[in-house]
Design a protein around this motif. Structure first.
Motif, short mmCIF file in Angstrom:
data_model
loop_
_atom_site.label_atom_id
_atom_site.label_comp_id
_atom_site.label_asym_id
_atom_site.label_seq_id
_atom_site.Cartn_x
_atom_site.Cartn_y
_atom_site.Cartn_z
N LEU A 123 -24.45 44.69 46.75
CA LEU A 123 -23.82 43.47 47.15
C LEU A 123 -23.44 43.21 48.70
CD1 LEU A 123 -21.94 42.31 43.86
CD2 LEU A 123 -24.22 41.55 44.73
N LYS A 124 -22.84 44.44 48.91
CA LYS A 124 -22.36 44.77 50.33
C LYS A 124 -23.40 44.48 51.36
CE LYS A 124 -19.60 47.28 53.81
NZ LYS A 124 -18.60 48.61 53.88
N THR A 125 -24.40 45.11 51.13
CA THR A 125 -25.39 45.20 52.07
C THR A 125 -26.25 43.79 52.15
OG1 THR A 125 -26.09 47.59 51.63
CG2 THR A 125 -27.78 46.15 52.22
N ILE A 126 -26.54 43.13 50.86
CA ILE A 126 -27.10 41.92 50.56
C ILE A 126 -26.02 40.71 51.48
CG2 ILE A 126 -27.54 39.94 49.25
CD1 ILE A 126 -28.26 42.03 47.03
N ALA A 127 -24.98 40.97 51.30
CA ALA A 127 -23.79 39.97 51.95
C ALA A 127 -23.89 40.07 53.61
CB ALA A 127 -22.34 40.48 51.55
N CYS A 128 -24.21 41.34 54.06
CA CYS A 128 -24.15 41.90 55.53
C CYS A 128 -25.70 41.21 55.95
CB CYS A 128 -24.02 43.12 55.86
SG CYS A 128 -22.54 43.90 55.51
N THR A 129 -26.55 41.41 55.19
CA THR A 129 -27.74 40.63 55.76
C THR A 129 -27.82 39.17 55.68
OG1 THR A 129 -28.99 42.61 54.57
CG2 THR A 129 -30.31 40.74 55.09
N ALA A 130 -27.14 38.64 54.66
CA ALA A 130 -26.99 37.02 54.79
C ALA A 130 -26.43 36.45 55.83
CB ALA A 130 -26.29 36.78 53.35
N CYS A 131 -25.26 37.31 56.35
CA CYS A 131 -24.44 37.19 57.39
C CYS A 131 -25.32 36.96 58.76
CB CYS A 131 -23.24 37.92 57.58
SG CYS A 131 -21.74 37.54 56.44
N LEU A 132 -26.19 38.24 59.00
CA LEU A 132 -26.79 38.58 59.93
C LEU A 132 -27.71 37.42 60.17
CD1 LEU A 132 -27.70 40.00 62.47
CD2 LEU A 132 -29.05 41.43 60.94
N VAL A 133 -28.53 37.17 58.90
CA VAL A 133 -29.72 36.00 59.07
C VAL A 133 -28.99 34.75 59.43
CG1 VAL A 133 -31.27 34.71 57.74
CG2 VAL A 133 -31.07 37.14 57.38
N GLY A 134 -27.83 34.45 58.78
CA GLY A 134 -27.01 33.02 59.01
C GLY A 134 -26.80 33.03 60.62
N SER A 135 -26.18 34.14 61.11
CA SER A 135 -25.89 34.34 62.46
C SER A 135 -27.08 33.82 63.26
CB SER A 135 -25.22 35.65 62.84
OG SER A 135 -24.26 35.54 62.35
N MET A 136 -28.24 34.61 63.24
CA MET A 136 -29.37 34.43 64.02
C MET A 136 -29.75 32.90 63.89
SD MET A 136 -31.42 37.88 63.11
CE MET A 136 -32.87 37.55 63.82
N THR A 137 -29.80 32.15 62.51
CA THR A 137 -30.24 30.82 62.26
C THR A 137 -29.35 30.13 63.42
OG1 THR A 137 -31.08 31.54 60.02
CG2 THR A 137 -30.49 29.08 60.66
N ALA A 138 -28.15 30.28 63.35
CA ALA A 138 -27.03 29.36 63.88
C ALA A 138 -27.38 29.51 65.59
CB ALA A 138 -25.67 29.77 63.64
N VAL A 139 -27.73 30.57 65.86
CA VAL A 139 -28.22 30.82 67.37
C VAL A 139 -29.38 30.06 67.68
CG1 VAL A 139 -28.83 32.46 69.21
CG2 VAL A 139 -26.78 32.64 67.67
N GLY A 140 -30.67 30.36 66.73
CA GLY A 140 -31.70 30.03 66.88
C GLY A 140 -31.87 28.25 67.11
N PHE A 141 -31.01 27.84 66.34
CA PHE A 141 -30.82 26.15 66.36
C PHE A 141 -29.96 25.60 67.06
CE2 PHE A 141 -33.89 24.66 63.03
CZ PHE A 141 -34.08 26.02 62.45
N ALA A 142 -29.71 26.28 68.28
CA ALA A 142 -28.68 25.58 69.42
C ALA A 142 -29.26 26.17 70.73
CB ALA A 142 -27.56 26.26 69.09
N GLN A 143 -29.10 25.20 71.78
CA GLN A 143 -29.32 25.33 72.98
C GLN A 143 -28.25 25.02 73.79
OE1 GLN A 143 -32.35 22.79 74.63
NE2 GLN A 143 -32.31 21.46 73.08
N ASN A 144 -28.05 25.46 75.03
CA ASN A 144 -27.00 25.41 75.95
C ASN A 144 -27.46 24.75 77.24
OD1 ASN A 144 -25.09 26.69 74.21
ND2 ASN A 144 -25.45 28.68 75.31
#
Length: 271
Positions: free
Chosen positions: A4-25
């Protein structure tokens, strides 16, 4: 099977990448702001308009008929103002797309510190202007002062719809040349334009912003000769001590729902 720890970390990483991917400065007067990737931003100071205006003023200033001190001084001030575009002020067009098609909003930004320096704060008669400027430059408000400011401003806001009359007037030479055209379309140069302000949202603080940031919004309906034009206006003050900036956004009322959250995050993200 992954823990579960690995899955949680992967989900956090994907979530972070998604957040960055959907924003521009984008660079703005008060600092760098973020908008979704679905929104394209056109900055006036980055277009060809700025050099075109600069060249046009130079061209006019070189004409023999414009060599008087008054005309030359006016040209100098115009060039100085143009050079401040992108520094002391700027204009942004937010172009967004959703399921119903393209949408757009105009955002004007003004560095209030630079503006007050230009018009010479000492010449401003209202003593509250000096107090307000000191607050903006400080960039920070204690809770009591902040609450007092919010209460004072919001107590003056209309609770319902309020209509203002703006009497139109044009220079005589323009009025004479345009009279026939206005009559042809059934309008009257001497009529009154009515501006109705309604659905005002009170001045509130945007929590989580880098700088103290306050926003207010309302619907604005213009009525000229029976022609109604509904808009949505949204303003914010970003208290960056170096560049305390006023942002004023406007779009059509039908695009209000789309742009309201985008503008909120735009102001909040400024760093």
């Amino acid at each position: 099977m992954k823990s579960l720890k690995t899955i949680a970390c992967t989900a956090c990483l994907v979530g972070s990448m998604t957040a960055v991917g959907f924003a521009q400065n984008i660079n703005t007067v008060a600092g760098v702001a973020s908008v979704p990737n679905t929104v394209k931003v056109v900055t006036l100071s980055n277009t060809s308009i700025k050099p075109m205006l600069h060249d046009a003023v130079i061209y006019e200033a070189k004409k023999p008929s414009n060599q008087s001190y008054k005309m030359q001084q006016g040209a100098k001030e115009a060039i100085e103002a143009i050079e401040q575009m992108g520094i002391a002020y700027d204009l942004y067009q937010l172009q967004g797309a959703d399921a119903t098609g393209e949408k757009d909003a105009i955002v004007f930004a003004l560095d209030m510190k630079s503006t007050m320096e230009v018009i010479k704060l000492d010449d401003v008669k209202d003593p509250m202007a000096s107090v307000a400027m000191q607050m903006l430059e400080k960039g920070d408000l204690d809770p009591i002062t902040e609450q007092f400011m919010l209460t004072a401003v919001n107590s003056q806001l209309p609770t319902g719809a309020k209509t203002f009359d703006l009497t139109e007037s044009l220079p005589k030479e323009i009025e004479t040349k345009s009279q026939a055209m206005y009559r042809a379309i059934g309008s009257d140069l001497n009529n009154t334009t009515q501006i109705t302000v309604q659905d005002v949202k009170p001045l509130t603080k945007i929590h989580g912003a880098t700088y103290n940031t306050y926003t207010i919004s309302s619907r604005i309906i213009g009525n000229t000769g029976g022609t109604f034009n509904p808009y949505y206006a949204n303003a914010a003050v970003v208290m960056n001590p170096a560049h305390p900036t006023l942002y004023l956004a406007i779009t059509s009322d039908v695009q209000r729902t789309y742009f309201e959250p985008i503008l909120h995050e735009f102001y909040k993200s400024i760093k």
